[in-house]
Design an enzyme around this catalytic site. Structure first.
Site, PDB file in Angstrom:
ATOM      1  CG  HIS A 172      -0.158   0.181   2.542  1.00  0.00           C
ATOM      2  ND1 HIS A 172       0.551  -0.858   3.111  1.00  0.00           N
ATOM      3  CD2 HIS A 172      -0.003   1.245   3.372  1.00  0.00           C
ATOM      4  CE1 HIS A 172       1.096  -0.446   4.240  1.00  0.00           C
ATOM      5  NE2 HIS A 172       0.792   0.823   4.425  1.00  0.00           N
ATOM      6  CG  ASP A 221       1.256   5.238   4.729  1.00  0.00           C
ATOM      7  OD1 ASP A 221       0.864   4.061   4.729  1.00  0.00           O
ATOM      8  OD2 ASP A 221       2.328   5.607   5.228  1.00  0.00           O
ATOM      9  CG  HIS A 234       4.980   1.289   3.146  1.00  0.00           C
ATOM     10  ND1 HIS A 234       4.492   2.454   2.595  1.00  0.00           N
ATOM     11  CD2 HIS A 234       4.323   1.143   4.330  1.00  0.00           C
ATOM     12  CE1 HIS A 234       3.585   2.982   3.388  1.00  0.00           C
ATOM     13  NE2 HIS A 234       3.451   2.203   4.453  1.00  0.00           N
ATOM     14  NE  ARG A 237       2.003   6.105   9.195  1.00  0.00           N
ATOM     15  CZ  ARG A 237       0.988   5.593   8.513  1.00  0.00           C
ATOM     16  NH1 ARG A 237       1.052   4.350   8.064  1.00  0.00           N
ATOM     17  NH2 ARG A 237      -0.094   6.287   8.281  1.00  0.00           N
TER      18      ARG A 237
END
Ligand code: SIN
Length: 273
Positions: free
Chosen positions: A94, A96, A249, A264
């Site tokens: 995917h 983000d 990623h 994150r």
């Protein structure tokens, strides 16, 4: 500061302390980020405040509406897998926030607790994936746009249902769809990049899901070939900073019975054309 380009995608940057960047180092990092799509750093000692300060050099922070944040810093999302949990966060290819009208520029991921073995992250280059297509397919894709959504992932009936809101919540906010070009001109580098992804892209605009699937499936297989990917093995002190418009990623889920915690921060992006 030294930079070692990796085969597939990304570069390892050494000889830099992300807590104390000089102006010239920041300029070089911004150029390297635009060129390579993902930068990897080793042996860093970032506190949460350092993490936030580093991310803010690249843009305002986007507070992710689905991820649980750390108790002390709402800007920092936790990517957590407890020993007894079997599913992980991000365990499929995917990029983000493609479900947002203005998808996030990128994310800075800091290793906090790593499993004894496993828990690596794969990255793929959407510059290289695009460059590797035939001229005919590039021409076809240049005229297409695609619909992206968060509903089937973060919504009440989505992929994370059953997580008990321990890690992912706010399902009622997963209502929006976004339409983006299938081939974008990258806002930093000016290069063409493929902009669909297996997790959030539903279909091409004006096509059904059934019609879209064969071509999307071809693109997904193509984009994840060895030539365009790399595998990052985390160590204590590792940091990865990826561009969501130029890479995908995939967090590998191969450490059942062990604990993994990453922090994150996601950085605001811009409309894609
Ligand atoms: C993510 O998908 O943002 C998490 C990646 C990882 O945990 O390695």
């Amino acid at each position: 500061m030294q930079l070692e380009a990796l085969s597939g995608v990304g570069a390892v940057v050494s000889g830099v302390d992300l807590r104390h960047l000089e102006d010239m180092q920041e300029t070089l990092l911004k150029q390297a980020f635009a060129d390579h799509g993902v930068l990897f750093f080793r042996d860093q000692s970032l506190t949460p405040e350092d993490h936030i300060a580093f991310a803010c050099r690249f843009g305002p922070i986007n507070i992710n509406r689905f991820f649980k944040a750390t108790e002390t810093h709402p800007e920092i999302a936790e990517v957590r897998k407890e020993k007894e949990q079997t599913t992980n966060i991000g365990g499929a290819w995917h990029t983000d926030h493609s479900y947002d009208q203005e998808p996030a520029l990128g994310s800075v991921l800091v290793a906090r607790n790593l499993p004894q073995t496993g828990g690596d992250t794969l990255f793929a280059s959407m510059y290289a994936a695009y460059d590797g297509l035939s001229d005919g397919l590039k021409e076809t894709l240049s005229r297409l746009r695609a619909v992206h959504s968060s509903r089937h992932v973060f919504g009440a009936q989505g992929a994370y249902r059953g997580d008990g809101e321990q890690r992912i919540g706010n399902a009622e906010a997963a209502t929006q769809d976004a339409i983006h070009p299938v081939v974008i001109t990258h806002p930093l580098s000016g290069r063409k990049a493929l902009y669909v992804n297996p997790a959030f892209t539903l279909h091409f605009e004006g096509w059904t899901q059934e019609e879209s699937w064969p071509l999307l499936s071809y693109l997904y297989n193509h984009a994840t070939s060895d030539a365009f990917t790399t595998r990052f093995v985390w160590q204590p002190g590792s940091v990865a900073f990826w561009d969501n418009r130029a890479t995908w990623h995939y967090a590998l889920n191969d450490y059942h019975g062990d604990f993994r915690l990453m922090h994150r921060i996601t950085i605001e992006g811009c409309p894609l054309v």
